[in-house]
Design a protein around this motif. Structure first.
Motif, mmCIF file in Angstrom:
data_model
loop_
_atom_site.group_PDB
_atom_site.id
_atom_site.type_symbol
_atom_site.label_atom_id
_atom_site.label_comp_id
_atom_site.label_asym_id
_atom_site.label_seq_id
_atom_site.Cartn_x
_atom_site.Cartn_y
_atom_site.Cartn_z
ATOM 1 N N ASP A 191 7.651 -2.015 2.400
ATOM 2 C CA ASP A 191 7.142 -1.158 3.466
ATOM 3 C C ASP A 191 8.202 -0.885 4.518
ATOM 4 O OD1 ASP A 191 4.528 -0.600 2.716
ATOM 5 O OD2 ASP A 191 3.748 -2.460 3.555
ATOM 6 N N ARG A 192 8.158 0.310 5.092
ATOM 7 C CA ARG A 192 9.060 0.626 6.200
ATOM 8 C C ARG A 192 8.613 -0.154 7.432
ATOM 9 N NH1 ARG A 192 7.299 7.013 6.615
ATOM 10 N NH2 ARG A 192 5.370 6.779 7.799
ATOM 11 N N PHE A 243 6.411 -5.491 6.341
ATOM 12 C CA PHE A 243 7.501 -6.189 5.678
ATOM 13 C C PHE A 243 8.816 -5.883 6.359
ATOM 14 C CE2 PHE A 243 5.176 -7.788 2.079
ATOM 15 C CZ PHE A 243 4.068 -6.997 2.060
ATOM 16 N N SER A 244 9.758 -6.801 6.248
ATOM 17 C CA SER A 244 11.065 -6.631 6.874
ATOM 18 C C SER A 244 11.940 -5.716 6.037
ATOM 19 C CB SER A 244 11.754 -7.997 7.011
ATOM 20 O OG SER A 244 10.984 -8.841 7.833
ATOM 21 N N ARG A 245 12.842 -5.026 6.691
ATOM 22 C CA ARG A 245 13.820 -4.198 6.008
ATOM 23 C C ARG A 245 14.878 -5.082 5.346
ATOM 24 N NH1 ARG A 245 16.223 1.035 8.894
ATOM 25 N NH2 ARG A 245 13.994 1.157 9.219
ATOM 26 N N PRO A 246 15.265 -4.754 4.116
ATOM 27 C CA PRO A 246 16.299 -5.566 3.446
ATOM 28 C C PRO A 246 17.602 -5.564 4.230
ATOM 29 C CG PRO A 246 15.224 -4.082 1.903
ATOM 30 C CD PRO A 246 14.790 -3.680 3.276
ATOM 31 N N LYS A 247 18.351 -6.642 4.133
ATOM 32 C CA LYS A 247 19.645 -6.738 4.816
ATOM 33 C C LYS A 247 20.710 -6.030 3.992
ATOM 34 C CE LYS A 247 18.591 -11.135 7.067
ATOM 35 N NZ LYS A 247 19.009 -12.542 7.219
ATOM 36 N N GLU A 271 -4.371 3.362 5.879
ATOM 37 C CA GLU A 271 -4.007 1.980 6.138
ATOM 38 C C GLU A 271 -3.463 1.279 4.912
ATOM 39 O OE1 GLU A 271 -3.874 0.554 9.143
ATOM 40 O OE2 GLU A 271 -4.333 2.573 9.786
ATOM 41 N N ALA A 272 -3.234 2.015 3.818
ATOM 42 C CA ALA A 272 -2.738 1.396 2.595
ATOM 43 C C ALA A 272 -1.287 0.981 2.737
ATOM 44 C CB ALA A 272 -2.872 2.353 1.417
ATOM 45 N N SER A 273 -0.959 -0.195 2.191
ATOM 46 C CA SER A 273 0.426 -0.615 2.078
ATOM 47 C C SER A 273 1.031 0.046 0.861
ATOM 48 C CB SER A 273 0.496 -2.139 1.935
ATOM 49 O OG SER A 273 1.782 -2.534 1.493
ATOM 50 N N VAL A 274 2.341 0.280 0.908
ATOM 51 C CA VAL A 274 3.027 0.868 -0.231
ATOM 52 C C VAL A 274 2.957 -0.056 -1.445
ATOM 53 C CG1 VAL A 274 5.301 -0.086 0.263
ATOM 54 C CG2 VAL A 274 5.108 2.149 -0.839
ATOM 55 N N HIS A 275 2.624 -1.334 -1.238
ATOM 56 C CA HIS A 275 2.491 -2.274 -2.337
ATOM 57 C C HIS A 275 1.179 -2.119 -3.089
ATOM 58 C CE1 HIS A 275 5.595 -4.145 0.128
ATOM 59 N NE2 HIS A 275 5.999 -4.764 -0.951
ATOM 60 N N ALA A 276 0.228 -1.357 -2.562
ATOM 61 C CA ALA A 276 -1.077 -1.197 -3.191
ATOM 62 C C ALA A 276 -1.144 0.118 -3.951
ATOM 63 C CB ALA A 276 -2.178 -1.240 -2.131
ATOM 64 N N GLN A 277 -1.779 0.097 -5.118
ATOM 65 C CA GLN A 277 -1.879 1.315 -5.920
ATOM 66 C C GLN A 277 -2.581 2.428 -5.152
ATOM 67 O OE1 GLN A 277 -4.361 1.200 -9.431
ATOM 68 N NE2 GLN A 277 -2.873 2.385 -10.603
ATOM 69 N N GLU A 289 6.006 12.088 2.318
ATOM 70 C CA GLU A 289 6.341 11.832 3.721
ATOM 71 C C GLU A 289 6.347 10.345 4.021
ATOM 72 O OE1 GLU A 289 5.511 10.502 7.545
ATOM 73 O OE2 GLU A 289 3.723 10.974 6.377
ATOM 74 N N GLN A 290 5.354 9.624 3.500
ATOM 75 C CA GLN A 290 5.229 8.213 3.853
ATOM 76 C C GLN A 290 6.147 7.305 3.047
ATOM 77 O OE1 GLN A 290 1.176 6.938 4.332
ATOM 78 N NE2 GLN A 290 0.890 8.334 6.036
ATOM 79 N N LEU A 291 6.846 7.853 2.074
ATOM 80 C CA LEU A 291 7.875 7.088 1.385
ATOM 81 C C LEU A 291 9.201 7.086 2.145
ATOM 82 C CD1 LEU A 291 7.317 8.004 -2.374
ATOM 83 C CD2 LEU A 291 7.080 5.742 -1.326
ATOM 84 N N ILE A 292 9.355 7.984 3.117
ATOM 85 C CA ILE A 292 10.595 8.015 3.895
ATOM 86 C C ILE A 292 10.699 6.731 4.724
ATOM 87 C CG2 ILE A 292 11.939 9.235 5.640
ATOM 88 C CD1 ILE A 292 11.596 10.720 2.954
ATOM 89 N N GLY A 293 11.785 6.011 4.545
ATOM 90 C CA GLY A 293 11.984 4.744 5.237
ATOM 91 C C GLY A 293 11.554 3.538 4.441
ATOM 92 N N VAL A 294 10.903 3.760 3.301
ATOM 93 C CA VAL A 294 10.465 2.667 2.434
ATOM 94 C C VAL A 294 11.655 2.166 1.606
ATOM 95 C CG1 VAL A 294 9.103 2.198 0.337
ATOM 96 C CG2 VAL A 294 8.036 3.307 2.306
ATOM 97 N N GLY A 295 11.711 0.868 1.352
ATOM 98 C CA GLY A 295 12.748 0.308 0.502
ATOM 99 C C GLY A 295 12.391 0.476 -0.966
#
Length: 227
Positions: free
Chosen positions: A164-165, A221-225, A17-23, A35-41
């Motif tokens: 986050d993706r 989080f929203s995907r960047p435009k 359940e960790a967000s990519v923003h958390a260490q 694997e979980q970095l795929i789709g991350v900004g």
């Protein structure tokens, strides 16, 4: 407060359940993080895009720079998780990695789908083909302005930004690229059918749900435009 988890927690569902923003996101094993970095900004100074390809490396992996132990060159792989490890490949191109899991583990970011700072990328890359801006680790570093000066930095702090993706993407898995050792290890992860992959996946590649790294990453989080 320490974010470190023991090995059983990193490999179980406790940290899914960790967000990519958390260490804590980066305390998990390298294949899970890759694997979980795929789709991350991923952005550097506002320039970047969505991660579409990544490879995992561990300390006991003969293909890893950390296999022989700590050296001045690879010291960032043994630092706190979330530290950036940047090295030159064959003395020519910079490659961008993020330390994770156990000391000596890291994930190589191989390709991005560009979304922000396209004009800057065009200048840095000296070309107009958006598809080729970040298609490969060396091209990616050139487009984002990453160099050895970034080695040892915290990926959760400026000039880096990670987002986050927004959904669990379709991911394929296959052997890593350009290795003389450990080439058969299926630790290359990619966004299925992405035109921005550094190299396509063979038909034997399978959805990640069939592999060991299937836990979802929350989408907050929203995907960047795009520009």
């Amino acid at each position: 407060m320490s974010h470190a988890l023991d090995y059983s927690e990193r490999t179980a569902g406790a940290s899914t359940e960790a967000s990519v923003h958390a260490q804590v996101f980066f305390t998990r094993t390298a294949p899970v993080v890759a694997e979980q970095l795929i789709g991350v900004g991923l952005f550097v100074g506002g320039v970047g895009g969505l991660v579409v390809e990544a490879e995992a490396y561990t300390r006991d992996d003969p293909a890893s720079h950390s296999f022989g132990g700590p050296t001045p060159r690879n010291r960032s792989m043994f630092g706190p998780v979330g530290r950036v490890y940047v090295y030159r490949s064959y003395g020519l191109h910079w490659c961008f990695n993020i330390a994770c899991g156990s000391p000596g583990d890291a994930v190589l970011i191989r390709a991005l789908a560009p979304t922000e700072g396209l004009a800057t990328m065009r200048i840095r890359r000296g070309m107009d083909s958006i598809r080729d801006f970040c298609r490969g680790p060396g091209r990616l570093c050139q487009a984002l302005g990453i160099s050895g000066l970034h080695d040892g930095m915290d990926v959760l702090l400026t000039p880096f930004q990670i987002v986050d993706r927004i959904a669990a993407p379709a991911i394929v898995v296959g052997p890593r690229i350009g290795l003389s050792k450990g080439a058969e290890t299926p630790w290359r992860f990619g966004l299925s059918e992405s035109p921005y992959l550094s190299r396509g996946f063979q038909t034997r590649s399978r959805p990640v749900s069939a592999a060991i790294c299937s836990s979802p990453l929350p989408s907050r989080f929203s995907r960047p435009k795009s520009e």
